[in-house]
Scaffold this motif. Structure first.
Motif, PDB file in Angstrom:
ATOM      1  N   ALA A  11       0.852  -1.185   0.000  1.00  0.00           N
ATOM      2  CA  ALA A  11       0.000   0.000   0.000  1.00  0.00           C
ATOM      3  C   ALA A  11       0.889   1.235   0.000  1.00  0.00           C
ATOM      4  O   ALA A  11       2.060   1.201   0.373  1.00  0.00           O
ATOM      5  CB  ALA A  11      -0.894  -0.012   1.226  1.00  0.00           C
ATOM      6  N   GLU A  12       0.339   2.358  -0.451  1.00  0.00           N
ATOM      7  CA  GLU A  12       1.114   3.595  -0.462  1.00  0.00           C
ATOM      8  C   GLU A  12       0.181   4.778  -0.285  1.00  0.00           C
ATOM      9  O   GLU A  12      -1.025   4.609  -0.120  1.00  0.00           O
ATOM     10  CB  GLU A  12       1.952   3.691  -1.739  1.00  0.00           C
ATOM     11  N   LEU A  13       0.753   5.973  -0.307  1.00  0.00           N
ATOM     12  CA  LEU A  13      -0.018   7.167   0.017  1.00  0.00           C
ATOM     13  C   LEU A  13      -1.219   7.364  -0.888  1.00  0.00           C
ATOM     14  O   LEU A  13      -2.310   7.711  -0.432  1.00  0.00           O
ATOM     15  CB  LEU A  13       0.891   8.397  -0.060  1.00  0.00           C
ATOM     16  N   LEU A  14      -1.061   7.164  -2.193  1.00  0.00           N
ATOM     17  CA  LEU A  14      -2.142   7.475  -3.125  1.00  0.00           C
ATOM     18  C   LEU A  14      -3.280   6.470  -3.058  1.00  0.00           C
ATOM     19  O   LEU A  14      -4.414   6.810  -3.385  1.00  0.00           O
ATOM     20  CB  LEU A  14      -1.600   7.542  -4.557  1.00  0.00           C
ATOM     21  N   THR A  15      -3.011   5.242  -2.667  1.00  0.00           N
ATOM     22  CA  THR A  15      -4.038   4.208  -2.696  1.00  0.00           C
ATOM     23  C   THR A  15      -4.249   3.591  -1.317  1.00  0.00           C
ATOM     24  O   THR A  15      -4.366   2.378  -1.173  1.00  0.00           O
ATOM     25  CB  THR A  15      -3.687   3.113  -3.712  1.00  0.00           C
ATOM     26  N   ASP A  29      -6.225   4.513   2.721  1.00  0.00           N
ATOM     27  CA  ASP A  29      -7.144   5.342   3.503  1.00  0.00           C
ATOM     28  C   ASP A  29      -6.670   5.370   4.949  1.00  0.00           C
ATOM     29  O   ASP A  29      -5.918   4.486   5.376  1.00  0.00           O
ATOM     30  CB  ASP A  29      -8.564   4.759   3.461  1.00  0.00           C
ATOM     31  N   PRO A  30      -7.132   6.351   5.735  1.00  0.00           N
ATOM     32  CA  PRO A  30      -6.841   6.315   7.165  1.00  0.00           C
ATOM     33  C   PRO A  30      -7.407   5.023   7.785  1.00  0.00           C
ATOM     34  O   PRO A  30      -8.437   4.531   7.333  1.00  0.00           O
ATOM     35  CB  PRO A  30      -7.588   7.549   7.702  1.00  0.00           C
ATOM     36  N   PRO A  31      -6.734   4.438   8.765  1.00  0.00           N
ATOM     37  CA  PRO A  31      -5.531   4.951   9.437  1.00  0.00           C
ATOM     38  C   PRO A  31      -4.220   4.597   8.732  1.00  0.00           C
ATOM     39  O   PRO A  31      -3.173   5.122   9.090  1.00  0.00           O
ATOM     40  CB  PRO A  31      -5.601   4.285  10.801  1.00  0.00           C
ATOM     41  N   GLU A  32      -4.271   3.700   7.753  1.00  0.00           N
ATOM     42  CA  GLU A  32      -3.042   3.309   7.057  1.00  0.00           C
ATOM     43  C   GLU A  32      -2.400   4.509   6.372  1.00  0.00           C
ATOM     44  O   GLU A  32      -1.182   4.722   6.477  1.00  0.00           O
ATOM     45  CB  GLU A  32      -3.365   2.232   6.025  1.00  0.00           C
ATOM     46  N   HIS A  33      -3.216   5.317   5.692  1.00  0.00           N
ATOM     47  CA  HIS A  33      -2.698   6.499   5.019  1.00  0.00           C
ATOM     48  C   HIS A  33      -2.082   7.471   6.018  1.00  0.00           C
ATOM     49  O   HIS A  33      -1.034   8.071   5.759  1.00  0.00           O
ATOM     50  CB  HIS A  33      -3.824   7.190   4.237  1.00  0.00           C
ATOM     51  N   THR A  34      -2.715   7.631   7.175  1.00  0.00           N
ATOM     52  CA  THR A  34      -2.201   8.532   8.208  1.00  0.00           C
ATOM     53  C   THR A  34      -0.819   8.082   8.673  1.00  0.00           C
ATOM     54  O   THR A  34       0.081   8.898   8.892  1.00  0.00           O
ATOM     55  CB  THR A  34      -3.173   8.571   9.396  1.00  0.00           C
ATOM     56  N   ALA A  55      10.367   1.621   0.002  1.00  0.00           N
ATOM     57  CA  ALA A  55      10.616   1.724  -1.439  1.00  0.00           C
ATOM     58  C   ALA A  55       9.399   2.276  -2.173  1.00  0.00           C
ATOM     59  O   ALA A  55       9.540   3.088  -3.104  1.00  0.00           O
ATOM     60  CB  ALA A  55      10.990   0.350  -2.003  1.00  0.00           C
ATOM     61  N   THR A  56       8.201   1.882  -1.775  1.00  0.00           N
ATOM     62  CA  THR A  56       6.987   2.362  -2.419  1.00  0.00           C
ATOM     63  C   THR A  56       6.788   3.853  -2.158  1.00  0.00           C
ATOM     64  O   THR A  56       6.411   4.611  -3.058  1.00  0.00           O
ATOM     65  CB  THR A  56       5.769   1.551  -1.934  1.00  0.00           C
ATOM     66  N   LEU A  57       7.018   4.284  -0.928  1.00  0.00           N
ATOM     67  CA  LEU A  57       6.968   5.713  -0.630  1.00  0.00           C
ATOM     68  C   LEU A  57       8.012   6.470  -1.444  1.00  0.00           C
ATOM     69  O   LEU A  57       7.744   7.553  -1.984  1.00  0.00           O
ATOM     70  CB  LEU A  57       7.220   5.949   0.866  1.00  0.00           C
ATOM     71  N   LEU A  77       1.770  16.627  -0.438  1.00  0.00           N
ATOM     72  CA  LEU A  77       2.823  16.940   0.537  1.00  0.00           C
ATOM     73  C   LEU A  77       3.809  17.971   0.011  1.00  0.00           C
ATOM     74  O   LEU A  77       4.337  18.778   0.758  1.00  0.00           O
ATOM     75  CB  LEU A  77       3.595  15.656   0.877  1.00  0.00           C
ATOM     76  N   GLY A  78       4.071  17.927  -1.296  1.00  0.00           N
ATOM     77  CA  GLY A  78       5.140  18.747  -1.855  1.00  0.00           C
ATOM     78  C   GLY A  78       4.699  20.066  -2.438  1.00  0.00           C
ATOM     79  O   GLY A  78       5.440  20.665  -3.220  1.00  0.00           O
ATOM     80  N   GLU A  79       3.509  20.560  -2.063  1.00  0.00           N
ATOM     81  CA  GLU A  79       3.023  21.786  -2.702  1.00  0.00           C
ATOM     82  C   GLU A  79       3.934  22.981  -2.448  1.00  0.00           C
ATOM     83  O   GLU A  79       4.184  23.783  -3.356  1.00  0.00           O
ATOM     84  CB  GLU A  79       1.586  22.106  -2.267  1.00  0.00           C
ATOM     85  N   GLN A  80       4.456  23.123  -1.231  1.00  0.00           N
ATOM     86  CA  GLN A  80       5.326  24.268  -0.957  1.00  0.00           C
ATOM     87  C   GLN A  80       6.649  24.144  -1.710  1.00  0.00           C
ATOM     88  O   GLN A  80       7.180  25.136  -2.217  1.00  0.00           O
ATOM     89  CB  GLN A  80       5.577  24.401   0.554  1.00  0.00           C
ATOM     90  N   LEU A  81       7.168  22.932  -1.813  1.00  0.00           N
ATOM     91  CA  LEU A  81       8.394  22.718  -2.572  1.00  0.00           C
ATOM     92  C   LEU A  81       8.170  23.076  -4.038  1.00  0.00           C
ATOM     93  O   LEU A  81       9.000  23.760  -4.656  1.00  0.00           O
ATOM     94  CB  LEU A  81       8.837  21.262  -2.451  1.00  0.00           C
TER      95      LEU A  81
END
Length: 419
Positions: free
Chosen positions: A98-102, A104-109, A241-243, A363-367
């Motif tokens: 699993a990874e950030l894009l796919t 849901d909370p709480p796993e995504h959190t 690695a997935t992240l 996450l990277g919007e400011q960058l």
């Protein structure tokens, strides 16, 4: 569920439509989206494989859906609405991390908390001098390159690539390798089997970097994740690695295309470049307007209904797939006056949804903003007479990829500027 919602579900549903993808001009959206927002803002959508779902096109609906926990990011394949070759069986591969894009909370959190500290506003501001140095080096290369020069290959692509490489802990010397895999992973011409092999090749590479960080710690994202694991944080090497894959691809591909489109829009008629040379105070507003007008994630985001719900008055059944069309939302006249016009002084341009909304907000919007601002301000100062070296209609765009952009951007200028 309310009786009204039940009535919607049992009443005849409209015939599904294919996802509109044909652009009348490279920087225009398919004209069908204007009609859909006006007449059918939650439209029945045909999927290449499996039953139909829904297409959401209005700003308010898309924004609400992005934050609605009843719509899950877990799905067989997040691009299943595009073509049958990308769809995967309903039962997901249990070996797939699993990874950030796919998730849901709480796993995504849990995943997000592991990397969010690397992308704080404070950390991004600390990176600004290094980003400026990287930009200066690449503009020196542009100044000395044979002309016409390709701004994509000399500036727009290598600048964010080097930044994310250093931040993540991926050798920039390997850029040709990960450029190739990124192009393939974002292509709509790859088969399911080819995509599986591409992902496996990328994972093997990133796992080798994880192993290297374990043997030789470093102050970068991969090093921090390996250290967190050593300190007892429950994260596997596969998850690291997935992240890493997501951060690497998103960190260079989307920003590179946003830079290319921003410069193209300034240089093509009516040549807003000259206005910003005189008014550099407009750059931040122009960046937001470019992100709105030329949304790089061009085909929408896929969600799956966890339970029955209503979107824009339309009842959605549990298990149905819903595509949230961010580019259409960013052109909604209900919020943005004359939305098909590029206006560098638009007062509410920063309300665009190009970085998402809700738990999956980028996450990277400011960058990305810092990179765009640094590239544009330095280009405008050092190359005030920069111009296109081809007619704007001759500039080729890659519409067969998940991220919209230009394949090359030939430019020329007068006297070679001094640093």
């Amino acid at each position: 569920m309310s009786s009204d919602a039940k009535q919607h579900i049992t009443s005849p549903r409209p015939a599904p439509i294919p996802l509109p993808v044909h652009r009348p001009a490279p920087l225009s959206l398919p004209t069908e989206y204007h009609r859909l927002r006006t007449e059918q803002p939650v439209a029945r959508l045909a999927f290449p494989d499996g039953p139909p779902g829904w297409l959401v096109t209005r700003y308010d609906d898309v924004r609400a859906c992005l934050a609605d926990p009843r719509l899950s990011s877990k799905n067989p394949h997040r691009y299943a609405h595009l073509r049958s070759g990308l769809a995967t069986p309903t039962r997901a591969d249990p070996s797939r991390s699993a990874e950030l894009l796919t998730s849901d909370p709480p796993e995504h959190t849990r995943f997000r908390s592991l990397v969010v500290r690397q992308f704080t506003t404070r950390r991004m501001k600390q990176l600004t001098p290094r980003i400026q140095a990287i930009v200066d080096d690449h503009l020196d290369a542009l100044a000395s390159a044979p002309r016409p020069a390709d701004l994509i290959q000399t500036v727009a692509l290598p600048v964010p690539s080097l930044v994310i490489s250093e931040l993540l802990g991926v050798p920039f010397a390997d850029r040709d390798f990960y450029y190739r895999l990124t192009r393939q992973l974002l292509s709509l011409s790859r088969t399911r089997e080819q995509l599986r092999d591409d992902k496996a090749e990328m994972k093997v590479y990133l796992l080798s970097l994880v192993k290297a960080r374990r043997e030789e710690p470093a102050d970068d994202v991969l090093g921090g994740l390996v250290q967190a694991q050593a300190n007892g944080t429950p994260i596997t090497d596969d998850e690291i690695a997935t992240l890493g894959q997501l951060l690497l691809i998103a960190g260079h591909e989307t920003t590179a295309n946003a830079i290319g489109l921003a410069v193209l829009l300034l240089l093509q008629p009516p040549r807003l470049w000259d206005k910003l040379v005189q008014r550099p105070d407009l750059i931040d507003g122009y960046i937001e307007e470019t992100l709105r007008y030329a949304t790089v994630l061009q085909f929408g985001l896929l969600r799956v209904a966890r339970e029955p719900l209503a979107i824009g008055g339309q009842a959605i059944e549990a298990g149905e797939r819903v595509v949230l069309h961010v580019p259409s939302a960013n052109r909604d006249a209900a919020l943005f006056t004359n939305p098909d016009q590029l206006d560098p002084q638009r007062p509410n341009a920063d309300r665009h949804l190009s970085f998402g909304h809700g738990p999956h907000h980028c996450l990277g919007e400011q960058l990305a903003r810092i990179e765009l601002r640094t590239v544009l301000t330095t280009l405008l100062r050092r190359f005030p007479d920069l111009r296109l070296a081809a007619a704007s209609e001759e500039i080729r765009h890659h519409h067969d990829r998940l991220v919209h952009g230009v394949t090359e951007l030939p430019v020329d200028f007068g006297e070679v500027p001094c640093h």
